[in-house]
Design an enzyme around this catalytic site. Structure first.
Site, PDB file in Angstrom:
ATOM      1  CE  LYS A   1      -6.601   2.483   6.054  1.00  0.00           C
ATOM      2  NZ  LYS A   1      -7.536   1.959   5.051  1.00  0.00           N
TER       3      LYS A   1
HETATM    4  C1  LIG Z   1      -7.083   1.313   3.951  1.00  0.00           C
HETATM    5  C2  LIG Z   1      -7.988   0.308   3.369  1.00  0.00           C
HETATM    6  C3  LIG Z   1      -7.496  -0.778   2.624  1.00  0.00           C
HETATM    7  C4  LIG Z   1      -6.031  -0.920   2.295  1.00  0.00           C
HETATM    8  O1  LIG Z   1      -5.261  -1.235   3.431  1.00  0.00           O
HETATM    9  P1  LIG Z   1      -3.674  -1.095   3.391  1.00  0.00           P
HETATM   10  O2  LIG Z   1      -3.211  -1.430   4.738  1.00  0.00           O
HETATM   11  O3  LIG Z   1      -3.390   0.342   3.030  1.00  0.00           O
HETATM   12  O4  LIG Z   1      -3.185  -2.014   2.337  1.00  0.00           O
HETATM   13  C5  LIG Z   1      -8.394  -1.730   2.187  1.00  0.00           C
HETATM   14  N1  LIG Z   1      -9.712  -1.625   2.435  1.00  0.00           N
HETATM   15  C6  LIG Z   1     -10.226  -0.598   3.127  1.00  0.00           C
HETATM   16  C7  LIG Z   1     -11.685  -0.533   3.339  1.00  0.00           C
HETATM   17  C8  LIG Z   1      -9.384   0.396   3.626  1.00  0.00           C
HETATM   18  O5  LIG Z   1      -9.893   1.412   4.316  1.00  0.00           O
END
Ligand SMILES: *Cc1c(COP(=O)(O)O)cnc(C)c1O
Length: 432
Positions: free
Chosen positions: A107
């Site tokens: 993210k």
């Molecule tokens: C947010 C997150 C996900 C899921 O991602 P999405 O885009 O919401 O499907 C998977 N793994 C980790 C470690 C995350 O922080």
């Protein structure tokens, strides 16, 4: 380029409006009105380009009508300050490590891009922007750290009490400055509902400039396509077809991969891998899309019962459910299977985090039934972020990267909040 709402394709807005609004007023998600495609030559030339050069090309093709070349360079340069290496785990199985950024989860890419783009778009505005974020863990830390100290922007993070890991919590509850954390007595979906209601509340919107930095915001969502281009260009394919497996919760990350595919990247197949929050795997099997309450698991950043990017995935496949079901296969795993995967991959010299483990399992399941593929699973967080689960699975202590250990020193500072909307609205109305 204009952006339309998935609820009403005739409702189009500018880039700036789509980014500042986050969610369309009709509750739809914004989508680019045209998806530009790269030529065969451009795709072939990716392998000789750096990650940043790939970023300029791809972001340029989407945003060149709205931003100057200088702004695009600044945006991409600010975002891609760390690598996303492909690491071989088994024959034809690669981990795309997306955890080399400041908060050790994928993210960071979207959050850094989003904060930079907002500050570029807001340079002439004197109104303070309030970014509301619901988090199941990693969004909070990435957004808080991406926006920390950004002038004119105040970030309010809502997280479910007792449902995020200590390390995750420390990454967004200890920062101070322009970051406020609300500890909500509920689950992630309650946090998400509060945020959505605030965006749709006329009285609040009269008084405050509210925006979102969840993956519903195109500024968070779109840049995630960049590492698919990069990984594809570095992947040894040996004439095989390519499959990407994406551990999914809100389905923004896989949606960005599908965007890359629609832009011409020859990804043959996607795997949507989830924990027992399996609304989308159920849909892909042929059932109706039916939101459910979220269930707590060891891969807690994917504990999402009502994945908000679903309409976007459908839109990317022209609202053709049959095509969607053909191009994306769904698999889901419980906690026991997830822990077993962490244990079984360790002898290869690789440590999975619980989310990457779900992606790995989905990839293996697909490849077992479909020979002739080379596969990539997205390793979305550093295993040290989910230290308790991984250490218990492996019976050994993990060495935490220094920047992760540093967060543990901070002092937690939160405001407690119920899950009813009136209390949250009162809090927002009384902001200075
Ligand atoms: C947010 C997150 C996900 C899921 O991602 P999405 O885009 O919401 O499907 C998977 N793994 C980790 C470690 C995350 O922080």
């Amino acid at each position: 380029m204009k952006y339309y709402s998935t609820q009403n394709p005739d409702q189009k807005v500018s880039l700036s409006e789509a980014v500042i609004k986050g969610l369309a007023p009709d509750n739809g998600l914004y989508m680019p009105e045209r998806i530009p495609t790269l030529s065969q030559d451009q795709i072939e030339s990716l392998s000789s380009m750096s990650f940043q050069e790939i970023g300029y090309l791809v972001i340029g093709s989407l945003f060149s009508e709205d931003l100057t070349d200088g702004q695009i360079k600044e945006l991409v340069g600010h975002t891609l300050t760390f690598d996303a290496p492909l690491v071989q785990v088994e024959d034809d199985v690669y981990s795309l490590e997306l955890f080399h950024g400041p908060t050790l989860a994928f993210k960071d890419f979207g959050a850094r891009f989003c904060s930079k783009l907002m500050s570029l778009l807001l340079t002439d505005s004197d109104q303070k922007v309030r970014v509301l974020v619901a988090t199941s863990g990693d969004t909070g830390s990435a957004v808080a750290n991406g926006f920390l100290g950004v002038e004119g922007v105040e970030v309010i993070i809502l997280f479910p009490k007792g449902k995020v890991s200590l390390l995750q919590e420390k990454q967004f509850t200890t920062l101070g400055q322009n970051i406020t954390a609300l500890e909500v007595d509920g689950v992630f979906d309650d946090c998400q509902t509060l945020v959505k209601k605030a965006f749709l509340d006329p009285e609040l919107n009269e008084k405050l400039l509210l925006t979102s930095a969840n993956s519903i915001n195109i500024a968070r969502w779109i840049p995630q396509c960049l590492y698919y281009f990069y990984a594809y260009s570095r992947l040894p394919k040996n004439g095989k077809k390519v499959v990407f497996s994406v551990p999914s919760g809100n389905f923004g990350n896989i949606g960005a991969g599908i965007l890359a595919q629609r832009m011409g990247l020859p990804i043959d197949q996607f795997v949507a891998a989830t924990n027992v929050n399996k609304v989308v795997p159920d849909y892909l099997k042929g059932e109706e899309f039916l939101a459910k309450p979220s269930i707590q698991t060891v891969s807690n950043s994917m504990d999402v019962g009502n994945p908000s990017n679903f309409p976007r995935l459908l839109a990317l496949y022209g609202n053709d459910g049959a095509l969607f079901r053909e191009k994306v296969k769904g698999y889901f795993y419980d906690d026991q299977e997830t822990v077993k995967a962490i244990q079984s991959v360790k002898p290869n010299g690789y440590t999975l985090d619980p989310h990457g483990a779900v992606g790995y399992l989905g990839l293996k399941a697909f490849m077992d039934g479909n020979p002739g593929y080379v596969g990539v699973f997205l390793e979305t967080a550093h295993p040290g972020k989910f230290r308790d689960v991984v250490e218990e699975a492996l019976g050994e202590e993990l060495v935490l990267p220094e920047r992760l250990a540093a967060f543990l020193e901070g002092e937690k500072d939160v405001i407690p909040m119920g899950k009813g909307f009136e209390e949250f609205k009162g809090f927002l109305k009384n902001l200075p």
